[in-house]
Enzyme design. Structure first.
Site, mmCIF file in Angstrom:
data_model
loop_
_atom_site.group_PDB
_atom_site.id
_atom_site.type_symbol
_atom_site.label_atom_id
_atom_site.label_comp_id
_atom_site.label_asym_id
_atom_site.label_seq_id
_atom_site.Cartn_x
_atom_site.Cartn_y
_atom_site.Cartn_z
ATOM 1 N N CYS A 171 -12.208 -16.052 -46.241
ATOM 2 C CA CYS A 171 -11.017 -16.806 -45.842
ATOM 3 C C CYS A 171 -9.950 -16.778 -46.945
ATOM 4 O O CYS A 171 -10.266 -16.962 -48.125
ATOM 5 C CB CYS A 171 -11.429 -18.240 -45.538
ATOM 6 S SG CYS A 171 -10.082 -19.307 -45.024
ATOM 7 N N CYS A 211 0.814 -1.219 0.000
ATOM 8 C CA CYS A 211 0.000 0.000 0.000
ATOM 9 C C CYS A 211 0.850 1.273 0.000
ATOM 10 O O CYS A 211 0.418 2.315 -0.488
ATOM 11 C CB CYS A 211 -0.943 0.008 1.190
ATOM 12 S SG CYS A 211 -0.143 0.132 2.813
ATOM 13 N N CYS A 225 -18.976 -24.649 -22.896
ATOM 14 C CA CYS A 225 -20.132 -24.068 -22.201
ATOM 15 C C CYS A 225 -21.044 -23.284 -23.128
ATOM 16 O O CYS A 225 -22.032 -22.708 -22.671
ATOM 17 C CB CYS A 225 -19.652 -23.147 -21.061
ATOM 18 S SG CYS A 225 -18.978 -24.037 -19.647
ATOM 19 N N CYS A 281 -16.272 -33.985 -27.130
ATOM 20 C CA CYS A 281 -15.320 -34.912 -27.733
ATOM 21 C C CYS A 281 -15.257 -36.188 -26.901
ATOM 22 O O CYS A 281 -15.015 -36.117 -25.686
ATOM 23 C CB CYS A 281 -13.940 -34.256 -27.814
ATOM 24 S SG CYS A 281 -12.631 -35.370 -28.403
ATOM 25 N N CYS A 335 -12.467 -12.851 -31.554
ATOM 26 C CA CYS A 335 -11.072 -12.933 -31.116
ATOM 27 C C CYS A 335 -10.772 -11.662 -30.323
ATOM 28 O O CYS A 335 -11.586 -10.747 -30.248
ATOM 29 C CB CYS A 335 -10.127 -13.061 -32.319
ATOM 30 S SG CYS A 335 -10.059 -11.580 -33.368
ATOM 31 N N HIS A 388 0.949 -6.015 5.346
ATOM 32 C CA HIS A 388 -0.382 -5.979 5.935
ATOM 33 C C HIS A 388 -1.194 -7.155 5.392
ATOM 34 O O HIS A 388 -1.191 -7.417 4.175
ATOM 35 C CB HIS A 388 -1.107 -4.680 5.564
ATOM 36 C CG HIS A 388 -0.518 -3.451 6.178
ATOM 37 N ND1 HIS A 388 -0.588 -2.214 5.569
ATOM 38 C CD2 HIS A 388 0.133 -3.270 7.362
ATOM 39 C CE1 HIS A 388 0.002 -1.317 6.350
ATOM 40 N NE2 HIS A 388 0.452 -1.928 7.432
ATOM 41 N N CYS A 391 -20.042 -12.914 -26.841
ATOM 42 C CA CYS A 391 -20.849 -11.762 -26.422
ATOM 43 C C CYS A 391 -22.285 -11.858 -26.934
ATOM 44 O O CYS A 391 -22.544 -12.487 -27.978
ATOM 45 C CB CYS A 391 -20.216 -10.468 -26.926
ATOM 46 S SG CYS A 391 -18.520 -10.221 -26.343
ATOM 47 N N CYS A 430 -3.688 -6.092 2.731
ATOM 48 C CA CYS A 430 -3.061 -5.688 1.458
ATOM 49 C C CYS A 430 -2.732 -6.906 0.606
ATOM 50 O O CYS A 430 -3.001 -6.930 -0.598
ATOM 51 C CB CYS A 430 -1.797 -4.871 1.733
ATOM 52 S SG CYS A 430 -2.100 -3.223 2.387
ATOM 53 N N CYS A 441 0.140 -13.620 -30.390
ATOM 54 C CA CYS A 441 -0.922 -13.187 -31.303
ATOM 55 C C CYS A 441 -1.852 -12.166 -30.663
ATOM 56 O O CYS A 441 -2.808 -11.735 -31.299
ATOM 57 C CB CYS A 441 -1.746 -14.396 -31.760
ATOM 58 S SG CYS A 441 -0.785 -15.626 -32.659
ATOM 59 N N CYS A 479 5.523 -12.873 -4.287
ATOM 60 C CA CYS A 479 5.825 -11.841 -3.303
ATOM 61 C C CYS A 479 6.256 -10.568 -4.021
ATOM 62 O O CYS A 479 7.113 -10.619 -4.909
ATOM 63 C CB CYS A 479 6.935 -12.320 -2.367
ATOM 64 S SG CYS A 479 7.631 -11.023 -1.323
#
Length: 290
Positions: free
Chosen positions: A250, A45, A190, A199, A229, A65, A222, A68, A172, A89
């Site tokens: 393509c 901090c 998902c 698979c 990408c 702390h 989205c 922190c 990339c 650390c």
């Protein structure tokens, strides 16, 4: 968190956590072996001296702390790509470890192992265990295939299952965008698309999608409809405002640009740019990222 409440043999109050098995080394006693004193600021901090809040000593002997160091672990990495520098650390870069932090560290360690295993699997699949980066003495990743794999491949945390999924090679990543919605990070396994099947050999861990607007691996999902990408997502108004006939076919680069040549970077035939498309299992199809 409360202070320990105990005192050292000289009567100085312990500035460690209440309930710890062993007290924090006294910050007020003069000792030649001590790394920290009562006058030292917390090196996280930089606003309050160590004795101002309950402190912990990490296994590397550096003291911070408690709140922190916990905040660093809870905030985790910056940006969308999973990185683990925050686990080190702030002073000596040793892995952070302390019994009072186990609750927050345990899920991070599980994610670390997930990324490590998947990165090594991909490294082996790509035939790179004998590459110069791992086998050249003195190199940054000499005899460290896991470190090299985790640096080479970019992974993201799925907002639905919490697992890591592949989003292309780190080199990339043309642009980084810290202003993103974590809910848009969704792995291929998902995404609810009826034509996609798990698979039978590798499960859902290596299911991938192409970006709707170019021949790159998708990272973001989205609106519940569209895969992007990194580059197309960070500049989504450029590609979403282009009509389908305006999009290059393509091989297509991000942001509506045409690639030279005729070979698709993904190494397979796919529907026209502007359509959603599942790439299936990467390990089965031997996909290469753009």
């Amino acid at each position: 968190m409360e202070f320990c409440g105990k005192s050292c043999i000289h009567g100085h109050p312990c500035r460690g956590l209440n309930g710890e098995n062993a007290c924090l080394p006294c910050l007020s006693c003069n000792s030649t072996n001590q790394k920290h004193t009562a006058n030292d600021m917390c090196m996280i901090c930089y606003t309050e001296p160590l004795p101002s809040s309950p402190c912990i000593k990490l296994e590397c002997d550096h003291i911070f702390h408690y709140e922190c160091i916990r905040q660093i672990l809870e905030k985790r990495w910056l940006g969308s790509r999973i990185t683990f520098g925050f686990l080190l650390c702030p002073i000596c870069k040793t892995r952070i470890s302390h019994p009072s932090l186990e609750e927050v560290i345990h899920p991070i360690n599980c994610l670390f192992e997930d990324v490590k295993i998947k990165s090594l699997t991909r490294l082996q699949h790509d035939g790179l265990f004998k590459c110069d980066a791992i086998n050249t003495p003195g190199g940054l990743f000499y005899q460290d295939p896991a470190g090299y794999a985790m640096e080479r491949y970019a992974y993201y945390e799925c907002s639905k299952c919490g697992k890591a999924y592949f989003g292309g090679e780190g080199r990339c990543e043309h642009e980084h965008n810290d202003d993103f919605n974590p809910a848009d990070l969704v792995c291929g396994g998902c995404v609810d698309i009826s034509r996609e099947q798990e698979c039978p050999k590798h499960g859902k861990d290596f299911i991938e999608f192409k970006c709707r607007y170019c021949c790159s691996l998708a990272v973001f999902y989205c609106f519940g409809t569209t895969h992007f990408c990194n580059t197309c997502h960070n500049n989504h108004t450029v590609v979403t405002n282009m009509s389908k006939p305006q999009l290059p076919q393509c091989p297509a680069a991000p942001l509506g640009k045409k690639l030279t040549g005729t070979k698709c970077p993904l190494g397979l035939q796919h529907p026209p740019t502007g359509d959603e498309f599942s790439l299936g299992c990467a390990l089965c199809k031997n996909l290469q990222c753009f």
